[in-house]
Each structure stands twice: as structure tokens, then as C-alpha cells.
Design a protein around this motif. Structure first.
Motif, PDB file in Angstrom:
ATOM      1  N   PRO A  45       0.834  -1.196   0.000  1.00  0.00           N
ATOM      2  CA  PRO A  45       0.000   0.000   0.000  1.00  0.00           C
ATOM      3  C   PRO A  45       0.875   1.255   0.000  1.00  0.00           C
ATOM      4  O   PRO A  45       2.078   1.175   0.121  1.00  0.00           O
ATOM      5  CB  PRO A  45      -0.745  -0.114   1.338  1.00  0.00           C
ATOM      6  CG  PRO A  45       0.189  -0.869   2.199  1.00  0.00           C
ATOM      7  CD  PRO A  45       0.946  -1.802   1.319  1.00  0.00           C
ATOM      8  N   ILE A  62      -4.257  -4.836  -0.973  1.00  0.00           N
ATOM      9  CA  ILE A  62      -4.339  -3.431  -0.568  1.00  0.00           C
ATOM     10  C   ILE A  62      -5.759  -2.922  -0.530  1.00  0.00           C
ATOM     11  O   ILE A  62      -6.007  -1.740  -0.402  1.00  0.00           O
ATOM     12  CB  ILE A  62      -3.491  -2.532  -1.497  1.00  0.00           C
ATOM     13  CG1 ILE A  62      -3.902  -2.713  -2.962  1.00  0.00           C
ATOM     14  CG2 ILE A  62      -2.024  -2.801  -1.322  1.00  0.00           C
ATOM     15  CD1 ILE A  62      -3.293  -1.691  -3.850  1.00  0.00           C
ATOM     16  N   GLU A  63      -6.702  -3.847  -0.674  1.00  0.00           N
ATOM     17  CA  GLU A  63      -8.077  -3.365  -0.668  1.00  0.00           C
ATOM     18  C   GLU A  63      -8.616  -3.221   0.734  1.00  0.00           C
ATOM     19  O   GLU A  63      -9.612  -2.552   0.950  1.00  0.00           O
ATOM     20  CB  GLU A  63      -8.954  -4.309  -1.503  1.00  0.00           C
ATOM     21  CG  GLU A  63      -8.790  -4.060  -2.994  1.00  0.00           C
ATOM     22  CD  GLU A  63      -9.522  -5.080  -3.823  1.00  0.00           C
ATOM     23  OE1 GLU A  63     -10.162  -5.951  -3.212  1.00  0.00           O
ATOM     24  OE2 GLU A  63      -9.453  -5.017  -5.058  1.00  0.00           O
ATOM     25  N   LYS A  64      -7.930  -3.852   1.678  1.00  0.00           N
ATOM     26  CA  LYS A  64      -8.393  -3.680   3.046  1.00  0.00           C
ATOM     27  C   LYS A  64      -7.577  -2.579   3.707  1.00  0.00           C
ATOM     28  O   LYS A  64      -6.522  -2.208   3.243  1.00  0.00           O
ATOM     29  CB  LYS A  64      -8.172  -4.976   3.838  1.00  0.00           C
ATOM     30  CG  LYS A  64      -8.849  -6.165   3.254  1.00  0.00           C
ATOM     31  CD  LYS A  64      -9.132  -7.178   4.340  1.00  0.00           C
ATOM     32  CE  LYS A  64      -9.938  -8.319   3.734  1.00  0.00           C
ATOM     33  NZ  LYS A  64      -9.280  -9.567   3.743  1.00  0.00           N
ATOM     34  N   PHE A  65      -8.117  -2.062   4.815  1.00  0.00           N
ATOM     35  CA  PHE A  65      -7.396  -0.995   5.504  1.00  0.00           C
ATOM     36  C   PHE A  65      -6.089  -1.483   6.074  1.00  0.00           C
ATOM     37  O   PHE A  65      -5.090  -0.784   6.047  1.00  0.00           O
ATOM     38  CB  PHE A  65      -8.252  -0.409   6.629  1.00  0.00           C
ATOM     39  CG  PHE A  65      -9.323   0.491   6.115  1.00  0.00           C
ATOM     40  CD1 PHE A  65     -10.458   0.717   6.867  1.00  0.00           C
ATOM     41  CD2 PHE A  65      -9.213   1.119   4.883  1.00  0.00           C
ATOM     42  CE1 PHE A  65     -11.444   1.563   6.405  1.00  0.00           C
ATOM     43  CE2 PHE A  65     -10.210   1.951   4.422  1.00  0.00           C
ATOM     44  CZ  PHE A  65     -11.334   2.172   5.184  1.00  0.00           C
ATOM     45  N   GLN A  66      -6.125  -2.674   6.649  1.00  0.00           N
ATOM     46  CA  GLN A  66      -4.849  -3.238   7.034  1.00  0.00           C
ATOM     47  C   GLN A  66      -4.546  -4.380   6.082  1.00  0.00           C
ATOM     48  O   GLN A  66      -5.231  -5.389   6.101  1.00  0.00           O
ATOM     49  CB  GLN A  66      -4.862  -3.766   8.468  1.00  0.00           C
ATOM     50  CG  GLN A  66      -3.444  -4.193   8.850  1.00  0.00           C
ATOM     51  CD  GLN A  66      -3.414  -4.956  10.130  1.00  0.00           C
ATOM     52  OE1 GLN A  66      -4.322  -5.716  10.445  1.00  0.00           O
ATOM     53  NE2 GLN A  66      -2.368  -4.747  10.898  1.00  0.00           N
ATOM     54  N   PRO A  67      -3.550  -4.198   5.264  1.00  0.00           N
ATOM     55  CA  PRO A  67      -3.252  -5.259   4.308  1.00  0.00           C
ATOM     56  C   PRO A  67      -2.958  -6.554   5.035  1.00  0.00           C
ATOM     57  O   PRO A  67      -2.227  -6.542   6.028  1.00  0.00           O
ATOM     58  CB  PRO A  67      -1.994  -4.773   3.585  1.00  0.00           C
ATOM     59  CG  PRO A  67      -1.784  -3.378   3.984  1.00  0.00           C
ATOM     60  CD  PRO A  67      -2.606  -3.086   5.168  1.00  0.00           C
ATOM     61  N   ARG A  72       2.203  -8.028   4.839  1.00  0.00           N
ATOM     62  CA  ARG A  72       3.077  -6.862   4.781  1.00  0.00           C
ATOM     63  C   ARG A  72       4.517  -7.345   4.900  1.00  0.00           C
ATOM     64  O   ARG A  72       4.786  -8.458   5.286  1.00  0.00           O
ATOM     65  CB  ARG A  72       2.785  -5.913   5.971  1.00  0.00           C
ATOM     66  CG  ARG A  72       1.339  -5.530   6.116  1.00  0.00           C
ATOM     67  CD  ARG A  72       1.112  -4.769   7.393  1.00  0.00           C
ATOM     68  NE  ARG A  72       1.192  -5.563   8.590  1.00  0.00           N
ATOM     69  CZ  ARG A  72       0.301  -6.438   8.976  1.00  0.00           C
ATOM     70  NH1 ARG A  72      -0.745  -6.703   8.220  1.00  0.00           N
ATOM     71  NH2 ARG A  72       0.452  -7.098  10.103  1.00  0.00           N
TER      72      ARG A  72
END
Lengths: 394, 369, 69
Positions: free
Chosen positions: A146, A208-213, A216
Motif C-alpha cells: 500500500p 491493498i483493498e483492506k485498511f490493514q493489508p 506486509r
């Protein structure tokens, strides 16, 4: 007259372009390389940029910002050329930012990979080198990150920032690696990078579609080398000591216990370390001088009065103790691994060249583990932030 | 010979030419060679080379002052008689030719290694030589003025290099100082002395063109001093910024220096601009050598004109450069091990003998009445 | 083959560039020297193009100056 015309014509001919020119759209800009060792061959992954996707204007299609090409070969160069069978262009190494080597490759020895990089006229020496911890390098280059469109750029920025702000990370470029591998008395240490979270989802855009990938990367630990082979990972505590002793520490956070599960937070804002070498009775001794400045950034304990000079003194001593124990842990570990990653031998070479000439061949195995190391740590806490005593009711 | 002595350059232009030419191609590969022997004491080797160079400068100045406005070859012809004079002249011409070969080799190799690897070296050499030939045909005054014009450009690029790299210099890289003793330092001083200073015997061919009322000692010595000092700065910078290991490994350490410039994440990747620096110095040295070669042959054969020799000589230079450099390993080995001795015999021993001969013939003339 | 023609053409061009001036000014010695050098240059260049093995002058230096060769 004709002479002049031919002259001008020649000039125009020569200036219009050169033989080796490669237009921008013929370049396959490589930003990250991952090298794995698989079944007796190098598996080289090249993360290359899709220029249209990272431009400032809105990207028109749904293509990802980077493309990963892979090649196999007995040398990195062969692998790079082999991927022209898949890729539309030939690689351009001038913008390389990151080289990730797998752990298995590091344990085998990195000289071969690095030699090719050194000889190349396109690649520069300012890219960072890392070790993929516990996984293949290609996995890290497939990660969708992200914030930054180019994952390697994201990793590189993180590395540089983390080196300045968090102790157990150190960033190493190719020229430093070269210096360490060619010289004596300073063994190599490289940062380790790892994929955390859900590895399965790391490679797709859903990451990267969620707020917390879900997946990582994270820099974890420092890999210690002996010659060009990796011999172990330093723990977080040992890594902190390592960066401190090798004068790589700029800023970090230290916690002092002040009560039941409550910690006073100290921020180191600058740290300089110097090595002093001595020869006593022919035996090597090193004194590590560390000069550190710090601030108090967090004081949850009510009984710790940060406006009281006596408290500051006490906190200074406690913090210095923490630094000392970190550094001692690093030295102990280096001695156990029989690899002078802290650069003591190098310093001996500079200050006592006669002695160093005698011992340099067996320094790592014989003399270094027995060398006496003392610490002289001066720590000064200067400020406590913008408040003094906390007025919050507890 | 009238055609030659009409073109005049000022003393300052002469000095500038000496400065640029003494840096010559040394700036490209010399730090590597010196570091191979002296490691971190390469800068000390350079200091030693500078001192030796000043001595060589003294020798050349002594000869220059005795030439009384004639060039080296024409003086040899006149003062030493037909046989001795011609032999000496031919020997000098051989030296000029070989020096030209080395310069072209260096230039070609640098271009094809670092900047344009796929270009065939023939093309690069051809273009380089064409410019040299054209510069020569325009005459001494033209290229002397050009040197004056390019000198500030050169100095500012050099200043940029030094200043922007200062933040990356580490004094520790100089340690341990002179740990290996004087031997490696002396061994490391020989190549720079040869390449930078001994080969400057070509300046003796420019003597008839300098409009000087006084002796030529000052421009020559100061030219050597400044050129040598600049070389010292470069070598020291290499040691400080790169460290002895890197300096020894990479073939063109000054190029690596330029690559390392990074000011505030903004001024980066300036190495192609700085390549201009090296092109200037190699160009001028090659020009002086080519000038000496062409004019020398013309004077040896007592021709009234030298312009027509330019193209054939260019062809010969080109061909033997390519024949002489089958690969970089062969070339480097000979350049480092044997060529300095060749320089020593032809650029120091021969001129020294010539100086003695000049002295003797003058005395004989005076005695003979 | 084409490079050989290019070399010969180049030599011819050089001749055409310089010779008329020399002939016009009746500089016979210079003309002779020029022709000799041009022939030498063309010969060697042609040899290079035809991949005839040319002597490496640096090797000669090595032979003369290498003490332990």
C-alpha cells in the motif's frame, strides 16, 4: 568551402545520436532484483516498472504498477538475458534500488552474485542489499504494497527511514558490502526482510483493498556473515547493540520498566560511537565509547518525577545500562559466532598495523573471541517533551 | 619552418596546456594502479610522484631554455648534425607515437567500458581522432585559445566533484598511514610519475610557439606543480571517499566518484556531465602528442608543410591502437609493468643525454669560434 | 569486403583532399612523403580490416623491457 560543409555535415552526423543509444521506451527499468538458489541454478526475479501505471495522471487501465519477470541461469547475467524471451525489452539496471538475496543463497556465499553486479557498467553502487528471511526472495518481490506504487521503493524507503528511527535495522549499499568483503577485520552484516501476515494473499491486489493489508513486509533482524557466507541472525537486542557499536544508530526508543507493566519511554536522538583499541601485553583490548543524547517521551508512572534532576540522573544510568547490555549481547554473540562484525579488527588494522599484520589471518577464530571489550557509555537526557509532570489523574 | 614560428601562444596558454596535459589520461586509470601498490597511501605515492615530476620539469625547463626558440626535433637536427640529430629525432618520434597509442587506447577503453559498451571501439577512436586532426589543422593558436576557454570549465567541474564529495570523505580511510613502509609508496609513485610527468616531454615541441621574452622555467614548473597538485587532490579524494579496497577494484575510480555524488536527493547521477572533465584532459594531451608527432616528422624530413601528414598518421595511430589492445588484460599488464620503463628511457634518459649534448655543442661552437 | 572498399575510398578521399594543393604549389618532396605515409596507412588499415594479424607494438615494448620475460 566544401571543407566547411563537410565539417558541419560530420558534426551533425555525429551529434544526432550515438551507437549505443536506447530510447526510453526500449528500457525495461528494473527496480528490484531477487536472487534465489534453486536446484543448482540461480532463479533471478526482476521487478520492473510499468511506466504508464506510475505516472501522476490517472492510470487508464488496470495493469499493476510493476511486473515481475523471472529468469534462470548459472549466472545472474544469463538469467537476465534469458528473460528477454518473455519480456518485451532488455533490462536496464541503472535504477536498481534493492537486491534481495534468499537465506539459502546467503548461506552458500554471495561473492558470485555480487561480482557480476560490480562488473556491470549500468548498475550503480547505491542500491541496498537485504536477505530474505526464511523465504524465497521472489516472494518478497511479488508483494503488493500500500501507499507506494512501487513495492521496492516502499521497501527501500522503509529501510532508510527505519535505519534512522529504529535501532535494529541497518541499511547497506553495494559499495559498503564491497568494502567489507574486500577488507579484513570487518565482517558483513545485512538487514533481513520478511513477509508477515497472510502470505497467500500477498500477491494480489486484494492485499491493498483492506485498511490493514493482510500481508506486509517487515524488517527483522540482522544477518551476520563470515567472509561471504551467512552464519546466523542477530536477535533484536543483539541487533540494537550492533547498530550502536558500529555507529549506525541515529534514533531509537528505549523502555525502562518503572512499575507493574509500565514503562518509561526514552527516545535516543543522537548517538556517536568510537572504538579505541589498545594492546596490553600483546593482548588486544577494545574500549567502545558511546555518546548518546536522549529525551523522555513517555512517563506513565506517577512515582517517577521527571522534573526532579535526581530522577533524570537515575534514568540516565538505567538507560545507559540498557545500552550497555545491548552492546554486550552483540559482542557476546559475535564472539560466539567467531565473526568480527563489529569492526574491531579493522580498527586494530588502522591503529596498530604491525600487530594487525600478525594476527589478521586468525583474528576471527582466535584472537577476536578472546579480546577484552569494555564499554564507556555516556548518556545524557536533555528534555522531557513539552510537559513536565503529568497532570493527568490516575 | 616559417609556418611554424608564426603562430604564437601566450605564456598563460602554454601553462594551461601543460596543466591539462599532465593530468591527461592519468585521471582515468591511475588511482587504480597506484592503489594496487600503495593501498591507502596512494596519496603519499602521488606526493612523491609530484616531487619527482618537478625534477623532470626542471630537466625539461633546462632543455627548453637552451632551445632558443626552436622545437626539440629541429634543434636536434641543427645542433647535433645529420646522423646524431636524426637518430635522436627518430627516437623521440617513436616515443610520441607510442604515447599517442596509449592515450587512444585509454580513451577507447574508457568509453566502451563505462559509457557506451556496444559501440565498436573503431567508431569512437575515429571520431576522437577526427577532432584531433581538425584541431591540429587549425593551428597552434587555435587550440591554445581553446585550452584557455575550456580551462575554467574544467576547473569548475573539478571543484564540483571535490566539493560535493566532501560530505562523504572519511579521514579514517587514510589510516594506517605508511604502514607498509616506503617500498609500496615508491612502487606506487612510479606509474603516475611516468604517465603524468615523464610523457610531458612533448611540451618541448611547443617551445617555438610560446611568445615569451623570458625563460620558460616558470610556466613549465608551475604547470607541472598545478597539474600534479590536481592529480593529488583526485587521488586523495578517491582514497577518502572510496577507500583503498574499492579504489583498487574498480577500473575507473574517478567515474565511481562522480557516481557517488548525491546532494539532498536532488543532485544525483551527474557522472555523464563529469565525463566531460576527462574528455578535456585526454583530448589536450592527445593533441599535444599528435602535434609533436606530426610536426616532428615534418621537421625531421625538413618538409615545408605538415598538414598533409595528418590523415595518414591518423590512420596509422588508429590501426596500431586497435592492434595493440586485443583485450584489456594484455594492455593493462604491459602499461603497468613495462611501459613506465620505456617512458623512463625515452622521456628522461634521452632528453638528459640531449641536454648534455646541447651543452657540449654550445661549448664547442664557442670554442671553435 | 565493404569495409575494405570504405578504407580505400577514405584513402582516395584523403589523397584528393591534400594532393592538389601540394601539386599546385610544386612541393614534390612533400608530395612524395605524403604518398608514402598514405600508402603505409592504407596498407595497415586494409590489413586490419582484412583481419591480417598486425604486430602488437606494446608487445615489442614488453619484449625489450621485461627483465624476466
Amino acid at each position: 568551402m566544401i571543407y566547411r560543409i563537410t565539417l558541419i555535415g560530420l558534426c551533425l552526423l555525429m551529434l544526432a545520436g550515438c551507437w549505443s543509444r536506447r530510447e526510453l521506451d526500449e528500457l525495461l527499468v528494473v527496480v528490484g532484483i531477487g536472487v534465489d538458489w534453486e536446484e543448482g541454478e540461480y532463479l533471478v526475479s526482476f521487478q520492473t516498472v510499468n511506466p504508464s501505471e506510475i505516472s501522476m495522471q490517472k492510470s487508464t487501465s488496470d495493469r499493476p504498477p510493476v511486473t515481475l519477470f523471472q529468469g534462470r541461469g548459472k549466472s545472474v547475467f544469463e538469467a537476465a538475458r534469458s528473460l528477454t524471451a518473455e519480456a518485451p525489452r532488455k533490462v536496464y539496471m541503472g535504477h536498481l534500488q534493492l537486491l534481495i538475496l534468499s537465506e539459502t543463497l546467503a548461506k552458500k556465499g554471495i561473492n558470485d552474485v555480487l561480482d557480476g553486479m560490480l562488473r556491470d557498467n549500468e548498475a550503480r553502487m547505491d542500491f541496498h542489499i537485504e536477505i530474505a528471511r526464511g523465504m524465497k526472495a521472489e516472494k518478497l518481490l511479488k508483494l503488493y504494497t500500500p501507499l507506494e506504487k512501487l513495492p521496492t521503493h516502499s521497501m527501500q524507503r522503509s529501510l532508510i527511514t527505519s535505519e534512522k528511527a529504529w535501532a535494529p535495522t541497518v541499511s547497506v549499499t553495494l559499495d559498503e558490502v564491497m568494502n567489507r568483503l574486500s577488507g579484513e577485520g570487518f565482517e558483513l552484516a545485512l538487514p533481513g526482510i520478511q513477509l508477515i501476515g497472510d502470505r497467500a494473499l500477498s500477491e494480489s491486489k486484494t492485499n491493498i483493498e483492506k485498511f490493514q493489508p493482510p500481508s506486509r513486509f517487515r524488517y527483522m533482524g540482522i544477518a551476520a556473515f563470515k567472509e561471504d557466507k551467512m552464519i546466523g541472525w542477530l536477535s533484536e537486542k543483539e541487533s540494537k547493540g550492533y547498530t550502536d557499536i558500529t555507529d549506525n544508530l541515529t534514533s531509537t526508543s528505549i523502555e525502562l520498566a518503572c512499575g507493574d507493566r509500565k514503562y518509561t519511554g526514552i527516545e535516543v536522538i543522537s548517538s556517536k560511537s568510537k572504538l579505541e583499541t589498545k594492546l596490553r601485553n600483546g593482548k588486544p583490548e577494545i574500549i567502545v565509547h558511546i555518546l548518546t543524547e536522549a529525551n523522555i517521551v513517555d512517563s506513565p508512572c506517577m512515582d517517577v518525577d521527571v522534573t526532579d534532576p535526581a530522577t533524570i540522573n537515575r534514568l540516565q544510568e538505567e538507560t545507559a545500562q540498557v545500552l550497555k547490555s545491548n552492546a554486550e549481547a552483540a559482542v557476546r554473540r559475535a564472539k560466539r559466532m567467531k565473526s568480527d562484525i563489529l569492526g574491531f579488527g579493522n580498527k586494530f588494522g588502522k591503529e596498530h598495523p604491525g600487530y594487525w599484520k600478525q594476527v589478521e589471518d586468525s583474528w576471527n577464530d582466535q584472537y577476536f573471541p578472546l579480546a577484552k571489550v569494555e564499554f564507556d557509555i555516556e548518556l545524557y537526557i536533555r528534555k522531557t517533551g513539552t510537559t513536565g509532570k503529568s497532570t493527568l489523574k490516575k | 619552418m616559417k609556418e611554424y614560428t608564426n603562430a604564437k601562444m601566450s605564456v598563460r596558454q602554454f601553462t594551461i596546456l601543460i596543466i591539462l596535459a599532465s593530468i591527461g589520461d592519468s585521471i582515468l586509470i591511475l588511482p587504480t594502479i597506484t592503489a594496487a601498490s600503495a593501498k591507502q597511501d596512494a596519496w603519499l605515492s602521488m606526493v612523491l610522484a609530484l616531487l619527482l615530476g618537478m625534477a623532470a620539469g626542471g630537466l625539461f625547463a633546462a632543455i627548453a631554455n637552451r632551445l632558443r626558440g626552436e622545437s626539440l626535433i629541429s634543434a636536434a637536427q641543427q645542433r647535433l648534425g645529420i646522423w646524431a640529430g636524426s637518430t635522436v629525432s627518430i627516437l623521440f618520434i617513436i616515443e610520441f607515437f607510442m604515447c599517442g597509442l596509449t592515450l587512444m587506447s585509454e580513451m577507447g577503453q574508457f568509453m566502451t567500458t563505462q559509457l557506451m559498451p556496444e559501440t565498436p571501439v573503431n567508431a569512437i577512436l575515429l571520431f576522437f581522432l577526427s577532432v584531433i586532426i581538425i584541431a591540429y589543422r587549425y593551428g597552434v593558436e587555435a587550440f591554445a585559445r581553446m585550452s584557455e576557454l575550456l580551462f575554467p570549465v574544467f576547473m569548475s567541474l573539478l571543484a564540483v566533484l571535490v566539493v560535493f564529495l566532501m560530505p562523504q570523505a572519511e579521514i579514517e580511510n587514510l589510516q594506517p598511514i605508511a604502514a607498509g613502509g616506503l617500498g609500496p609508496i615508491m612502487r606506487g609513485a612510479f606509474p603516475p610519475f611516468a604517465a603524468g610527468f615523464m610523457e610531458m616531454v612533448v611540451l618541448l615541441m611547443l617551445v617555438p610557439h610560446v611568445a615569451a621574452k623570458t625563460k620558460l622555467t616558470r610556466p613549465i614548473i608551475s604547470g607541472f606543480a598545478i597539474g600534479g597538485f590536481l592529480l593529488l587532490v583526485i587521488v586523495a579524494l578517491c582514497v577518502l571517499v572510496l577507500g583503498p579496497n574499492l579504489m583498487e577494484t574498480k577500473y575507473y575510480p574517478t567515474f565511481v566518484l562522480a557516481q557517488k555524488i548525491s546532494i539532498g536527493n536532488f543532485l544525483e547521477r551527474l557522472e555523464a556531465i563529469l565525463a566531460f572533465l576527462w574528455v578535456i584532459t585526454v583530448f589536450f594531451k592527445m593533441l599535444l602528442v599528435y602535434y609533436s608527432l606530426t610536426s616532428g616528422i615534418a621537421q625531421l624530413l625538413r618538409l615545408k608543410e605538415s598538414r598533409m601528414l595528418t590523415i595518414p598518421l591518423g590512420m596509422l595511430l588508429l590501426v596500431f591502437t586497435i592492434a595493440g589492445t586485443p583485450n584489456i588484460a594484455v594492455y593493462n599488464e604491459i602499461i603497468v609493468r613495462d611501459y613506465p620503463w620505456f617512458d623512463l628511457s625515452f622521456c628522461i634518459a634521452l632528453p638528459a643525454l640531449f641536454l648534455v649534448a646541447l651543452h657540449l655543442t654550445r661549448k664547442r661552437k664557442v670554442k671553435g669560434g | 569486403m565493404p569495409s575494405l572498399i570504405a578504407v580505400l575510398a577514405f584513402a582516395a578521399g584523403a589523397f584528393w583532399l591534400e594532393a592538389p594543393g601540394l601539386i599546385r604549389r610544386k612541393l614534390t618532396k612533400e608530395l612524395v612523403v605524403f604518398i608514402l605515409f598514405l600508402l603505409a596507412g592504407t596498407a595497415f588499415y586494409a590489413a586490419l580490416v582484412l583481419e591480417v594479424r598486425l604486430p602488437n607494438l606494446f608487445q615489442i615494448i614488453k619484449l625489450v623491457y621485461r627483465i624476466d620475460a
